[in-house]
Design a protein around this motif. Structure first.
Motif, short mmCIF file in Angstrom:
data_model
loop_
_atom_site.label_atom_id
_atom_site.label_comp_id
_atom_site.label_asym_id
_atom_site.label_seq_id
_atom_site.Cartn_x
_atom_site.Cartn_y
_atom_site.Cartn_z
N ARG A 1 -14.21 -7.98 -2.21
CA ARG A 1 -14.90 -8.37 -0.98
C ARG A 1 -13.98 -9.73 -0.41
N GLU A 2 -13.60 -10.35 -1.52
CA GLU A 2 -12.90 -11.54 -0.95
C GLU A 2 -11.38 -11.45 -0.13
N ASP A 3 -10.92 -10.44 -0.98
CA ASP A 3 -9.39 -10.23 -0.62
C ASP A 3 -9.36 -8.44 -0.53
N PRO A 4 -9.94 -7.92 0.57
CA PRO A 4 -9.81 -6.48 0.56
C PRO A 4 -8.68 -5.86 0.80
N LEU A 5 -8.49 -4.57 0.53
CA LEU A 5 -7.49 -3.66 1.04
C LEU A 5 -7.18 -3.41 2.62
N PRO A 6 -6.01 -3.33 3.10
CA PRO A 6 -5.99 -3.10 4.57
C PRO A 6 -6.85 -1.73 4.72
N PRO A 7 -7.19 -1.57 6.04
CA PRO A 7 -7.96 -0.42 6.42
C PRO A 7 -6.96 0.70 6.11
N GLY A 8 -7.64 1.93 5.69
CA GLY A 8 -6.80 3.21 5.31
C GLY A 8 -5.99 3.33 3.97
N TRP A 9 -6.21 2.08 3.43
CA TRP A 9 -5.71 2.18 1.99
C TRP A 9 -6.49 2.81 0.84
N GLY A 10 -5.84 3.50 -0.06
CA GLY A 10 -6.96 4.07 -0.89
C GLY A 10 -6.90 3.24 -2.35
N ARG A 11 -7.35 3.73 -3.31
CA ARG A 11 -7.74 3.00 -4.56
C ARG A 11 -6.51 3.06 -5.43
N CYS A 12 -5.41 4.00 -5.03
CA CYS A 12 -4.48 4.33 -5.92
C CYS A 12 -3.54 2.98 -6.16
N LEU A 13 -3.20 2.49 -7.29
CA LEU A 13 -2.29 1.34 -7.39
C LEU A 13 -0.76 1.77 -7.14
N LEU A 14 -0.22 2.87 -7.36
CA LEU A 14 1.01 3.23 -7.35
C LEU A 14 1.21 3.60 -5.76
N CYS A 15 0.43 3.83 -4.83
CA CYS A 15 0.57 4.26 -3.45
C CYS A 15 0.26 2.96 -2.85
N ASN A 16 -0.46 1.96 -3.13
CA ASN A 16 -0.72 0.62 -2.75
C ASN A 16 0.49 -0.28 -2.85
N ASP A 17 0.97 -0.03 -4.06
CA ASP A 17 2.23 -0.87 -4.60
C ASP A 17 3.31 -0.62 -3.67
N ARG A 18 3.68 0.93 -3.50
CA ARG A 18 4.57 1.22 -2.44
C ARG A 18 4.27 0.86 -1.23
N ARG A 19 3.28 0.50 -0.51
CA ARG A 19 2.84 0.04 0.62
C ARG A 19 3.15 -1.37 0.92
N ARG A 20 2.85 -2.12 -0.10
CA ARG A 20 3.11 -3.36 -0.31
C ARG A 20 4.53 -3.81 -0.27
N ARG A 21 5.61 -2.94 -1.25
CA ARG A 21 6.96 -3.04 -1.31
C ARG A 21 7.42 -2.71 0.14
N ALA A 22 6.96 -1.59 0.68
CA ALA A 22 7.53 -1.45 2.19
C ALA A 22 7.43 -2.33 3.22
N GLY A 23 6.04 -3.02 3.30
CA GLY A 23 5.73 -4.12 4.02
C GLY A 23 6.72 -5.34 3.78
N ALA A 24 6.99 -5.46 2.56
CA ALA A 24 7.48 -6.94 2.32
C ALA A 24 9.11 -6.42 2.66
N GLN A 25 9.71 -5.29 2.71
CA GLN A 25 10.86 -4.98 3.06
C GLN A 25 11.18 -4.93 4.56
N ARG A 26 10.01 -4.75 5.41
CA ARG A 26 9.99 -4.70 6.92
C ARG A 26 10.32 -6.51 7.08
N ARG A 27 9.38 -7.21 6.30
CA ARG A 27 9.36 -8.49 6.79
C ARG A 27 10.61 -9.31 6.32
N GLY A 28 11.33 -8.82 5.77
CA GLY A 28 12.73 -9.18 5.22
C GLY A 28 12.48 -9.95 3.72
N TRP A 29 11.53 -9.69 2.90
CA TRP A 29 11.46 -10.29 1.70
C TRP A 29 12.15 -9.04 0.67
N ARG A 30 12.44 -9.64 -0.31
CA ARG A 30 12.94 -8.67 -1.40
C ARG A 30 11.93 -8.73 -2.68
#
Length: 103
Positions: A74-103
């Motif tokens: 509840r304190e740090d919720p996942l973004p809307p539309g994200w599921g409970r799968c760690l592998l898929c969420n990690d892929r989303r996190r990495r893709a978001g970081a790449q879009r922002r220019g982070w490595r």
């Protein structure tokens, strides 16, 4: 549900259909009836695997994968539309970081 489970179901149903349409309506042989029964059992088993495939993650791609520890936080919720799968969420996190220019 995996692609293999779906293909197994389709194959078993096609086999059962082929056997059923080739049966002699007057007197099907015991061998034909046994073949049909085996194909229908395969189809039933494959159909049962389809519904049981979502597991704890609720993910069709990683049904038995790890659950994201932030799912349900509840304190740090996942973004809307994200599921409970760690592998898929990690892929989303990495893709978001790449879009922002982070490595």
């Amino acid at each position: 549900m995996s692609y293999a489970d779906l293909r197994e179901l389709q194959s078993a149903l096609n086999t059962a259909s082929d056997i059923a349409f080739s049966l002699d309506a007057a007197a099907p042989s015991p061998h034909e009836a046994e073949q049909l029964l085996d194909a229908l059992r395969r189809a039933l088993t494959a159909a049962g695997a389809l519904g049981a495939g979502l597991g704890a993650t609720g993910c069709a791609e990683h049904p038995k994968g790890p659950v994201d520890p932030l799912a349900g936080d509840r304190e740090d919720p996942l973004p809307p539309g994200w599921g409970r799968c760690l592998l898929c969420n990690d892929r989303r996190r990495r893709a978001g970081a790449q879009r922002r220019g982070w490595r």
